[in-house]
Design a protein around this motif. Structure first.
Motif, PDB file in Angstrom:
ATOM      1  N   LEU A   1       0.832  -1.197   0.000  1.00  0.00           N
ATOM      2  CA  LEU A   1       0.000   0.000   0.000  1.00  0.00           C
ATOM      3  C   LEU A   1       0.873   1.255   0.000  1.00  0.00           C
ATOM      4  N   MET A   2       1.907   1.267   0.823  1.00  0.00           N
ATOM      5  CA  MET A   2       2.808   2.427   0.877  1.00  0.00           C
ATOM      6  C   MET A   2       3.531   2.617  -0.467  1.00  0.00           C
ATOM      7  N   GLN A   3       3.880   1.521  -1.130  1.00  0.00           N
ATOM      8  CA  GLN A   3       4.521   1.603  -2.438  1.00  0.00           C
ATOM      9  C   GLN A   3       3.566   2.201  -3.477  1.00  0.00           C
ATOM     10  N   LEU A   4       2.301   1.765  -3.456  1.00  0.00           N
ATOM     11  CA  LEU A   4       1.295   2.339  -4.361  1.00  0.00           C
ATOM     12  C   LEU A   4       1.143   3.839  -4.120  1.00  0.00           C
ATOM     13  N   ARG A   5       1.070   4.235  -2.846  1.00  0.00           N
ATOM     14  CA  ARG A   5       0.929   5.645  -2.512  1.00  0.00           C
ATOM     15  C   ARG A   5       2.128   6.453  -2.984  1.00  0.00           C
ATOM     16  N   ASP A   6       3.338   5.940  -2.717  1.00  0.00           N
ATOM     17  CA  ASP A   6       4.548   6.653  -3.138  1.00  0.00           C
ATOM     18  C   ASP A   6       4.587   6.828  -4.652  1.00  0.00           C
ATOM     19  N   GLU A   7       4.218   5.770  -5.390  1.00  0.00           N
ATOM     20  CA  GLU A   7       4.200   5.851  -6.853  1.00  0.00           C
ATOM     21  C   GLU A   7       3.197   6.894  -7.331  1.00  0.00           C
ATOM     22  N   PHE A   8       2.021   6.941  -6.699  1.00  0.00           N
ATOM     23  CA  PHE A   8       1.026   7.934  -7.089  1.00  0.00           C
ATOM     24  C   PHE A   8       1.545   9.344  -6.847  1.00  0.00           C
ATOM     25  N   TRP A   9       2.033   9.603  -5.642  1.00  0.00           N
ATOM     26  CA  TRP A   9       2.481  10.967  -5.322  1.00  0.00           C
ATOM     27  C   TRP A   9       3.695  11.378  -6.148  1.00  0.00           C
ATOM     28  N   ASP A  10       4.572  10.417  -6.484  1.00  0.00           N
ATOM     29  CA  ASP A  10       5.735  10.744  -7.321  1.00  0.00           C
ATOM     30  C   ASP A  10       5.316  11.152  -8.727  1.00  0.00           C
ATOM     31  N   THR A  11       4.228  10.591  -9.218  1.00  0.00           N
ATOM     32  CA  THR A  11       3.795  10.861 -10.595  1.00  0.00           C
ATOM     33  C   THR A  11       2.636  11.853 -10.690  1.00  0.00           C
ATOM     34  N   SER A  12       2.053  12.240  -9.569  1.00  0.00           N
ATOM     35  CA  SER A  12       0.850  13.084  -9.589  1.00  0.00           C
ATOM     36  C   SER A  12       0.998  14.388 -10.368  1.00  0.00           C
ATOM     37  N   PRO A  13       2.132  15.101 -10.307  1.00  0.00           N
ATOM     38  CA  PRO A  13       2.219  16.341 -11.096  1.00  0.00           C
ATOM     39  C   PRO A  13       2.083  16.115 -12.604  1.00  0.00           C
ATOM     40  N   HIS A  14       2.336  14.899 -13.059  1.00  0.00           N
ATOM     41  CA  HIS A  14       2.212  14.591 -14.485  1.00  0.00           C
ATOM     42  C   HIS A  14       0.761  14.441 -14.926  1.00  0.00           C
ATOM     43  N   TYR A  15      -0.175  14.391 -13.958  1.00  0.00           N
ATOM     44  CA  TYR A  15      -1.600  14.295 -14.294  1.00  0.00           C
ATOM     45  C   TYR A  15      -2.184  15.666 -14.614  1.00  0.00           C
ATOM     46  N   GLY A  16      -1.380  16.714 -14.482  1.00  0.00           N
ATOM     47  CA  GLY A  16      -1.855  18.073 -14.723  1.00  0.00           C
ATOM     48  C   GLY A  16      -2.050  18.805 -13.415  1.00  0.00           C
ATOM     49  N   GLY A  17      -2.370  20.068 -13.511  1.00  0.00           N
ATOM     50  CA  GLY A  17      -2.541  20.867 -12.307  1.00  0.00           C
ATOM     51  C   GLY A  17      -1.208  21.406 -11.812  1.00  0.00           C
ATOM     52  N   ARG A  18      -1.260  22.040 -10.666  1.00  0.00           N
ATOM     53  CA  ARG A  18      -0.069  22.691 -10.110  1.00  0.00           C
ATOM     54  C   ARG A  18       0.551  21.852  -9.004  1.00  0.00           C
ATOM     55  N   LYS A  19       1.882  21.848  -8.976  1.00  0.00           N
ATOM     56  CA  LYS A  19       2.608  21.050  -7.990  1.00  0.00           C
ATOM     57  C   LYS A  19       2.244  21.449  -6.559  1.00  0.00           C
ATOM     58  N   GLU A  20       2.075  22.754  -6.313  1.00  0.00           N
ATOM     59  CA  GLU A  20       1.764  23.180  -4.943  1.00  0.00           C
ATOM     60  C   GLU A  20       0.387  22.687  -4.483  1.00  0.00           C
ATOM     61  N   ILE A  21      -0.533  22.511  -5.418  1.00  0.00           N
ATOM     62  CA  ILE A  21      -1.842  21.947  -5.053  1.00  0.00           C
ATOM     63  C   ILE A  21      -1.695  20.458  -4.762  1.00  0.00           C
ATOM     64  N   TRP A  22      -0.921  19.757  -5.583  1.00  0.00           N
ATOM     65  CA  TRP A  22      -0.671  18.341  -5.314  1.00  0.00           C
ATOM     66  C   TRP A  22      -0.006  18.174  -3.950  1.00  0.00           C
ATOM     67  N   ASP A  23       0.949  19.055  -3.627  1.00  0.00           N
ATOM     68  CA  ASP A  23       1.624  18.976  -2.323  1.00  0.00           C
ATOM     69  C   ASP A  23       0.625  19.200  -1.180  1.00  0.00           C
ATOM     70  N   ALA A  24      -0.279  20.157  -1.355  1.00  0.00           N
ATOM     71  CA  ALA A  24      -1.292  20.423  -0.331  1.00  0.00           C
ATOM     72  C   ALA A  24      -2.236  19.223  -0.192  1.00  0.00           C
ATOM     73  N   LEU A  25      -2.630  18.629  -1.304  1.00  0.00           N
ATOM     74  CA  LEU A  25      -3.512  17.462  -1.246  1.00  0.00           C
ATOM     75  C   LEU A  25      -2.825  16.283  -0.560  1.00  0.00           C
ATOM     76  N   ARG A  26      -1.535  16.126  -0.821  1.00  0.00           N
ATOM     77  CA  ARG A  26      -0.801  15.047  -0.147  1.00  0.00           C
ATOM     78  C   ARG A  26      -0.743  15.295   1.355  1.00  0.00           C
ATOM     79  N   ALA A  27      -0.439  16.537   1.737  1.00  0.00           N
ATOM     80  CA  ALA A  27      -0.386  16.866   3.162  1.00  0.00           C
ATOM     81  C   ALA A  27      -1.745  16.635   3.820  1.00  0.00           C
ATOM     82  N   ALA A  28      -2.820  17.004   3.141  1.00  0.00           N
ATOM     83  CA  ALA A  28      -4.165  16.792   3.687  1.00  0.00           C
ATOM     84  C   ALA A  28      -4.480  15.300   3.781  1.00  0.00           C
TER      85      ALA A  28
END
Length: 115
Positions: free
Chosen positions: A35-62
């Motif tokens: 599960l942790m590996q799946l999560r890490d892979e998602f967060w590592d690639t999330s900026p490539h899905y579009g949107g802004r990196k700072e929003i992805w960072d905020a969503l991860r923190a939340a």
């Protein structure tokens, strides 16, 4: 008028409150390590899905916050527009869509121990 999700950010005049996702089941039993590996892979690639990196960072923190009120404060301060109260669908102020899989938001009901 406004961005795509602007009318969906309010419920009875108040910001939509986030909540824990409903219980869910992974297609097959999964270990905490997997599960942790799946999560890490998602967060590592999330900026490539579009949107802004700072929003992805905020969503991860939340998503990783231990307390719902802290998670709420994070999304509010980042200007995230929550469409789905479990954070699976959100927008930024520019209308970019952010979709989070349930596995980054909570643990599945069929989580098994690592051996």
């Amino acid at each position: 008028m406004g961005c795509v999700g602007s009318s969906q950010s309010k419920v009875d005049g108040a910001l939509k409150k986030i909540r824990k996702p409903k219980p869910w089941k992974h297609p097959q039993p999964i270990t905490k390590t997997q599960l942790m590996q799946l999560r890490d892979e998602f967060w590592d690639t999330s900026p490539h899905y579009g949107g802004r990196k700072e929003i992805w960072d905020a969503l991860r923190a939340a998503a990783e916050a231990d307390d719902l009120s802290l998670a709420q404060a994070i999304v509010d301060s980042a200007g995230v527009i929550v469409q789905s109260s479990d954070l699976t669908v959100c927008y930024d102020e520019r209308g970019a869509k952010y979709e989070l899989p349930k596995y980054v938001l909570s643990e599945p009901t069929n989580l098994i121990g690592d051996n």
